[in-house]
Design an enzyme around this catalytic site. Sequence first.
Site, PDB file in Angstrom:
ATOM      1  N   LYS A  81       3.973  42.812  11.004  1.00 37.97           N
ATOM      2  CA  LYS A  81       4.478  41.449  11.215  1.00 37.97           C
ATOM      3  C   LYS A  81       4.365  40.689   9.904  1.00 37.97           C
ATOM      4  O   LYS A  81       3.414  40.879   9.153  1.00 37.97           O
ATOM      5  CB  LYS A  81       3.638  40.722  12.276  1.00 37.97           C
ATOM      6  CG  LYS A  81       4.348  39.537  12.904  1.00 37.97           C
ATOM      7  CD  LYS A  81       5.486  40.026  13.754  1.00 37.97           C
ATOM      8  CE  LYS A  81       5.960  39.064  14.791  1.00 37.97           C
ATOM      9  NZ  LYS A  81       6.863  39.725  15.745  1.00 37.97           N
ATOM     10  N   GLY A 178       9.218  28.283  28.642  1.00 39.77           N
ATOM     11  CA  GLY A 178       9.995  28.477  27.424  1.00 39.77           C
ATOM     12  C   GLY A 178      11.427  28.825  27.791  1.00 39.77           C
ATOM     13  O   GLY A 178      11.675  29.833  28.458  1.00 39.77           O
ATOM     14  N   GLY A 180      14.040  29.151  25.543  1.00 38.53           N
ATOM     15  CA  GLY A 180      14.750  29.459  24.299  1.00 38.53           C
ATOM     16  C   GLY A 180      15.611  30.701  24.462  1.00 38.53           C
ATOM     17  O   GLY A 180      16.143  30.970  25.547  1.00 38.53           O
ATOM     18  N   VAL A 182      15.015  33.946  24.613  1.00 43.71           N
ATOM     19  CA  VAL A 182      14.625  34.927  25.631  1.00 43.71           C
ATOM     20  C   VAL A 182      14.505  34.250  27.006  1.00 43.71           C
ATOM     21  O   VAL A 182      15.130  34.676  27.980  1.00 43.71           O
ATOM     22  CB  VAL A 182      13.280  35.613  25.261  1.00 43.71           C
ATOM     23  CG1 VAL A 182      12.826  36.551  26.375  1.00 43.71           C
ATOM     24  CG2 VAL A 182      13.423  36.388  23.958  1.00 43.71           C
TER      25      VAL A 182
HETATM   26  P1  NAD Z   1      12.773  30.590  20.830  1.00 43.70           P
HETATM   27  O1  NAD Z   1      12.261  29.811  19.684  1.00 43.70           O
HETATM   28  O2  NAD Z   1      14.260  30.795  20.940  1.00 43.70           O
HETATM   29  O3  NAD Z   1      12.285  29.926  22.197  1.00 43.70           O
HETATM   30  C1  NAD Z   1      10.976  29.544  22.448  1.00 43.70           C
HETATM   31  C2  NAD Z   1      11.054  28.292  23.319  1.00 43.70           C
HETATM   32  O4  NAD Z   1       9.756  28.004  23.830  1.00 43.70           O
HETATM   33  C3  NAD Z   1      11.514  27.044  22.580  1.00 43.70           C
HETATM   34  O5  NAD Z   1      12.548  26.432  23.300  1.00 43.70           O
HETATM   35  C4  NAD Z   1      10.250  26.173  22.513  1.00 43.70           C
HETATM   36  O6  NAD Z   1      10.554  24.782  22.533  1.00 43.70           O
HETATM   37  C5  NAD Z   1       9.538  26.586  23.774  1.00 43.70           C
HETATM   38  N1  NAD Z   1       8.089  26.389  23.797  1.00 43.70           N
HETATM   39  C6  NAD Z   1       7.178  26.487  22.773  1.00 43.70           C
HETATM   40  N2  NAD Z   1       5.936  26.268  23.229  1.00 43.70           N
HETATM   41  C7  NAD Z   1       6.040  26.028  24.557  1.00 43.70           C
HETATM   42  C8  NAD Z   1       5.113  25.747  25.596  1.00 43.70           C
HETATM   43  N3  NAD Z   1       3.810  25.661  25.343  1.00 43.70           N
HETATM   44  N4  NAD Z   1       5.577  25.563  26.857  1.00 43.70           N
HETATM   45  C9  NAD Z   1       6.897  25.636  27.129  1.00 43.70           C
HETATM   46  N5  NAD Z   1       7.827  25.896  26.189  1.00 43.70           N
HETATM   47  C10 NAD Z   1       7.408  26.086  24.929  1.00 43.70           C
HETATM   48  O7  NAD Z   1      12.010  31.994  20.799  1.00 43.70           O
HETATM   49  P2  NAD Z   1      12.402  33.353  21.545  1.00 43.70           P
HETATM   50  O8  NAD Z   1      13.162  34.232  20.616  1.00 43.70           O
HETATM   51  O9  NAD Z   1      12.984  33.019  22.881  1.00 43.70           O
HETATM   52  O10 NAD Z   1      10.971  34.027  21.722  1.00 43.70           O
HETATM   53  C11 NAD Z   1      10.077  33.564  22.714  1.00 43.70           C
HETATM   54  C12 NAD Z   1       8.832  34.430  22.751  1.00 43.70           C
HETATM   55  O11 NAD Z   1       9.183  35.785  22.978  1.00 43.70           O
HETATM   56  C13 NAD Z   1       7.998  34.440  21.458  1.00 43.70           C
HETATM   57  O12 NAD Z   1       6.638  34.586  21.793  1.00 43.70           O
HETATM   58  C14 NAD Z   1       8.482  35.690  20.748  1.00 43.70           C
HETATM   59  O13 NAD Z   1       7.530  36.200  19.845  1.00 43.70           O
HETATM   60  C15 NAD Z   1       8.661  36.607  21.926  1.00 43.70           C
HETATM   61  N6  NAD Z   1       9.595  37.708  21.692  1.00 43.70           N
HETATM   62  C16 NAD Z   1      10.880  37.442  21.381  1.00 43.70           C
HETATM   63  C17 NAD Z   1      11.765  38.492  21.156  1.00 43.70           C
HETATM   64  C18 NAD Z   1      13.219  38.251  20.860  1.00 43.70           C
HETATM   65  O14 NAD Z   1      14.005  39.198  20.973  1.00 43.70           O
HETATM   66  N7  NAD Z   1      13.631  37.025  20.510  1.00 43.70           N
HETATM   67  C19 NAD Z   1      11.300  39.804  21.236  1.00 43.70           C
HETATM   68  C20 NAD Z   1       9.977  40.048  21.586  1.00 43.70           C
HETATM   69  C21 NAD Z   1       9.130  38.984  21.803  1.00 43.70           C
END
Ligand code: NAD
Length: 371
Positions: A81, A178, A180, A182
Site C-alpha cells: 500500500k 458510505g 461512495g 463502492v
Molecule cells: P469513496 O471515497 O468513493 O467513498 C467513500 C464514502 O464514504 C464517501 O462518500 C465518504 O464521504 C463516506 N464516508 C467517509 N467516512 C464515513 C463515515 N464515517 N460514515 C459514513 N460515510 C463515510 O471510496 P470507495 O472507493 O467507495 O471505497 C470505500 C471503502 O472501500 C474504502 O475503505 C476503500 O479502501 C475500500 N475498498 C475500495 C475498493 C474499490 O474498488 N474502490 C476496493 C477495496 C476496498
Amino acid sequence: MDLLLDSMAREGFEQVVAIHDRWSGLRALLGIHDTRLGPAFGGIRRYHYRDEGEALRDCLRLSMAMTAKCAIAGLPAGGAKLVALEGPDVDWEGAYEHIGGVVESLGGRFYTGPDLGTGERELGWAARRTGFVTRPGAEGPGELAEATAEGVLAGIAAALRHLDGAEEWTRRRVVVQGLGAVGGRVAELLRERGVEVFGSDVDPERALAVAERLGIELVDPSRELDIPCDVLSPNAMGLVHDLTSTRLRCRVLAGGANNILAREEHADRLHERGILYAPDFVINSGALIRGATFHLEGRRLPVPEIGARIGRELERVLAAAAELSEPPARVAARMVEQRLAAAPPTPARAGAPGRAERDRRAGPAPLGSRA
Ligand code: NAD
C-alpha cells in the site's frame, strides 16, 4: 509505537519506503508486505492523517490486508500500500508523477492503483512515468469499484444463504455505511433486488443525491450501528472497535471497507454475539482480482465472474468455520497463512524476494557473511 524495523520483522514486511519530493511537496510511505506469491499490488491512499505515525500504521495494516486478499483469492500476487499525506501545499499533479517514477523504479515488484483520494485523474498523472499502474475504465481492466461492489453483494448473499438457506432479498433490511463508489453501487444492487436499504454518508450532498436516485432512506452516520437490520455493510472506514462491538444490531456484517475490525479479537466478540462477520479481505477483493488478472494474465474478467468467485470463496470459509465452531475471520486468516507457507521456495519472479525468502528460511547469518 514499536520501532519500524521491529514492526517489520514481527509482521513479516519486506520493505517500507519513505518518499519525499522536494518539487511537489509529496510526503508518502510505501509498504511492501509479502511477495512470496508474486508481485505486490496495492492502491494509493491520499488522506488527512493526524501525523506520520498514524499514516505509517495505516500503511502497514493496509499492506498486510492486501497480502491476505491476494492469498485468499488465489492470486499469484502479494500485498502493498502507498499512503500519501494530504497537506495544503502539495502540488498533487507533480506528486502523482513522482509516485509514478518511484513505482517504475521498483521494476514490477509493486503495481499500484486507486484507493481513497486517488481516482482516474490521479492515476493518469502517475501513468506518465510508469506502466505498473491499474487505471479504471477503458485503458485498464474495466470498472474497479463496480467489481468490488459485486464481490460485496456476493458476500452478503453467501452469508444470508448460510444463515437462512436463501437470500430472500425482498424481506431484508440492509444498512449501507458510505455511499461512495463502492457503497453507492452496493446500495444500487440491493435496491435492484427489492431490499429495504438505509444509507449513511458524512458528505450530506452525496448522501442526498444517492438517496434520491435509489429511493433509500438516509440515517445519521452516528446512528448507523444502532439500527436493527439483517446486514450492516460498511463501505467507508473500519467501524468495529472496543466501544462499538457491543452496539451492532445486525445479523451479518459484510462490506467493502478495508480493516472493518480494529483488531482480530473483535471477530471473536462478534462471533460470541451471534453476528456473522464476512471477513473484509475475503469479499472486498473484486477490484484487486480484476486488476491483477489484467496485469498478470492480460485478461479482462467480467464482473459477474468475479462476484461468483468471491461468493464461492466465502462459502468455503463459512462452511469450514461452521464445522470448527470458529469465527470465519479466524478460519480465513489461517487459510491465508497456509497458502503463503505453501508458496514455492523460488518466487515466480527473479530478484529481491527470492533472496529475502532464502535468508528468512536459513535464519540470521553471521555479521559480514553476506555479500
Ligand atoms: P469513496 O471515497 O468513493 O467513498 C467513500 C464514502 O464514504 C464517501 O462518500 C465518504 O464521504 C463516506 N464516508 C467517509 N467516512 C464515513 C463515515 N464515517 N460514515 C459514513 N460515510 C463515510 O471510496 P470507495 O472507493 O467507495 O471505497 C470505500 C471503502 O472501500 C474504502 O475503505 C476503500 O479502501 C475500500 N475498498 C475500495 C475498493 C474499490 O474498488 N474502490 C476496493 C477495496 C476496498
